[in-house]
Design an enzyme around this catalytic site. Structure first.
Site, PDB file in Angstrom:
ATOM      1  CB  CYS A  84       9.789   1.054 -43.521  1.00  0.00           C
ATOM      2  SG  CYS A  84       9.956  -0.739 -43.396  1.00  0.00           S
ATOM      3  CG  HIS A 194      14.602   1.777 -42.831  1.00  0.00           C
ATOM      4  ND1 HIS A 194      13.732   2.143 -41.829  1.00  0.00           N
ATOM      5  CD2 HIS A 194      14.234   0.527 -43.199  1.00  0.00           C
ATOM      6  CE1 HIS A 194      12.887   1.168 -41.590  1.00  0.00           C
ATOM      7  NE2 HIS A 194      13.175   0.161 -42.411  1.00  0.00           N
ATOM      8  CD  GLU A 196      15.188   5.373 -40.857  1.00  0.00           C
ATOM      9  OE1 GLU A 196      14.918   5.846 -41.983  1.00  0.00           O
ATOM     10  OE2 GLU A 196      14.612   4.390 -40.362  1.00  0.00           O
TER      11      GLU A 196
END
Lengths: 216, 262
Positions: A84, A194, A196
């Site tokens: 990001c 992202h 994650e």
């Protein structure tokens, strides 16, 4: 060299999700640390450079904590994953906050979706670009291993990178325009989305990173 | 345009336990937020929202632990709402692993709080929850107002103007609940959803009134919502999230589908 993955902590956003997701996929003997210590980052085997918030604040924090050099050093020599804002500040310049000079690892600008020139094409598209969007893989790369071309990842951002060198592009995504959502060169891989927060495929990408030797 | 519309199951959490009867036959503890969240993740939920309805502020800390535990195991975006009143509350939730916080009543009483919070943590983390109710009489042009206290107290604020103002103050997303429809199972207030979605530049989540899968689809096709939130149709296992997504995709809506989901 230790078998440590260092997540760079420069006070920009929550790193818990990143470190927890990495812990979920690392191999036995690998360790995940969240660190704002330049020497720990230098000692780590792999470095993850996340980030959220405004470009101005990110660059300011990196300088205040004297981590800009440590991050660049890592990006020159070891497996490095930008996420990001951690992707955006690798470019030379961002249009955010009336213009901000960034780390200048790669020549290019970070541009706004809401730019007036774009607005006509964007029509009613909402900004931030938030949600699950497709990533078209533009390079074969070890980090794409076991991830199907065109699978969706979770995005939340209002700016996107526009690198001068097209050979950097490793993934693109459509949102009104086709924008560069992943760049990769040598030991560096950086994504606008992202991993994650991107469920199975995001974890797969982090798993691939935790085993990557930095060769494209 | 390939951005998928999102389905967001919403869980009410009271003192660390999921309430309003989640009823999956095949999970061990339907009151355990971690188990329920994991189940929704397996079904392909695009995000999960927790609404903390803990009455006593002494017990508020429990939601922090819930978020921590869920975030350790479920790797999709998490939003937490309920009782968020200060920038410290916001930070505590984000540090626990939430990606976004929903601010509701506190925004009505102190709009500057939204500005302050989004300045500190970024607009992308700030959802402003709007509870709106129709106030126009039959035959009048449609008008909705903001209500607080579960729809009991009117504020006199026009819903569309309020939504615009919240975006100006830094809301990165609007969670719009029709208090007329909440709990009715007769579908979203589509004119309200559409009016708000057309008025703001940020994504809008439609909420309140979902009773079947067509309602979810209409929230997007007619309400122009970017995401749809529902509780009971998923909790009571009337439909899986995967079924809901497939239904919406069959109606031509771009969804995140995978044969991995159950």
């Amino acid at each position: 060299m230790s078998s440590t993955i260092a997540v760079v902590d420069y006070g920009m956003g929550n790193l818990r999700s990143v470190s927890k997701a990495l812990e979920h996929v690392v191999q036995d003997g690998q360790r995940v640390i969240v660190s704002s210590d330049a020497s720990e980052i230098a000692d780590a085997e792999r470095v993850v450079f996340p980030g959220q918030g405004a470009a101005r604040d990110c660059m300011q924090q990196l300088k205040d904590l004297k981590l800009d050099e440590a991050v660049l050093q890592a990006a020159h020599e070891k497996p490095f994953l930008g996420i990001c804002m951690g992707m955006q500040v690798l470019m030379s310049h961002s249009e955010e906050n009336q213009g901000i000079d960034c780390l200048n690892l790669y020549p290019g600008d970070v541009r706004a979706f809401s730019d007036s020139a774009l607005k006509a094409q964007m029509q009613s598209l909402k900004v931030p670009h938030m949600g699950w969007n497709k990533v078209a893989q533009k390079q074969s790369h070890p980090l794409w291993s076991d991830i199907e071309d065109g699978n969706r990842f979770y995005f939340v951002h209002s700016y996107y990178v526009d690198p001068e060198d097209e050979t950097l592009v490793a993934g693109t995504t459509e949102y009104g325009i086709e924008f560069v959502s992943v760049i990769a060169r040598d030991n560096v891989f950086a994504a606008q989305f992202h991993p994650e927060k991107s469920a199975h495929d995001g974890l797969q990408l982090l798993k691939n990173f935790s085993r990557w030797n930095g060769q494209p | 345009m390939s951005l998928a519309k999102r389905i967001i199951p919403c869980l009410d959490v009271d003192n660390g336990r999921v309430v309003k009867g989640v009823q999956f036959v095949d999970i061990r503890d339907a009151g355990n937020p971690v188990e329920v969240a994991r189940r929704y993740d397996e079904e392909g939920a695009d995000e999960i929202t927790f609404l903390d309805i803990t009455a006593s502020s002494d017990d508020r800390e429990t939601i922090v632990h819930v978020v921590e535990e869920v975030a350790n195991e479920v790797f999709i975006p998490l939003t937490v709402g309920g009782g968020i009143r200060t920038v410290d509350d916001v930070r505590r939730m984000l540090n626990a692993g939430a990606d976004k916080v929903a601010i509701n009543t506190a925004a009505v009483f102190n709009p500057e709080f939204v500005r302050e919070a989004s300045d500190k943590v970024g607009s992308q983390c700030i959802v402003v929850a709007i509870d709106a109710k129709k106030v126009s009489a039959e035959g009048e042009p449609l008008r909705w107002e903001i209500f607080t206290h579960g729809g009991r107290k009117p504020t006199g604020l026009d819903a569309i103007e309020w939504a615009k103002k919240m975006v100006e103050y830094g809301a990165g997303e609007i969670l719009l609940t029709s208090m007329d429809r909440d709990g009715t199972k007769i579908g979203f207030d589509l004119p309200l959803t559409r009016a708000i979605s057309e008025a703001v530049t940020v994504p809008v989540i439609a909420s309140g009134g979902v009773g079947n899968l067509d309602h979810l689809a209409e929230g997007v096709t007619e309400g122009l919502a970017d995401a749809v939130l529902a509780a009971s149709i998923f909790h009571f296992a009337e439909y899986t999230i995967q079924e809901a997504k497939q239904h919406m995709a069959d109606r031509g809506i771009e969804m995140r589908l995978s044969d991995r989901y159950v």
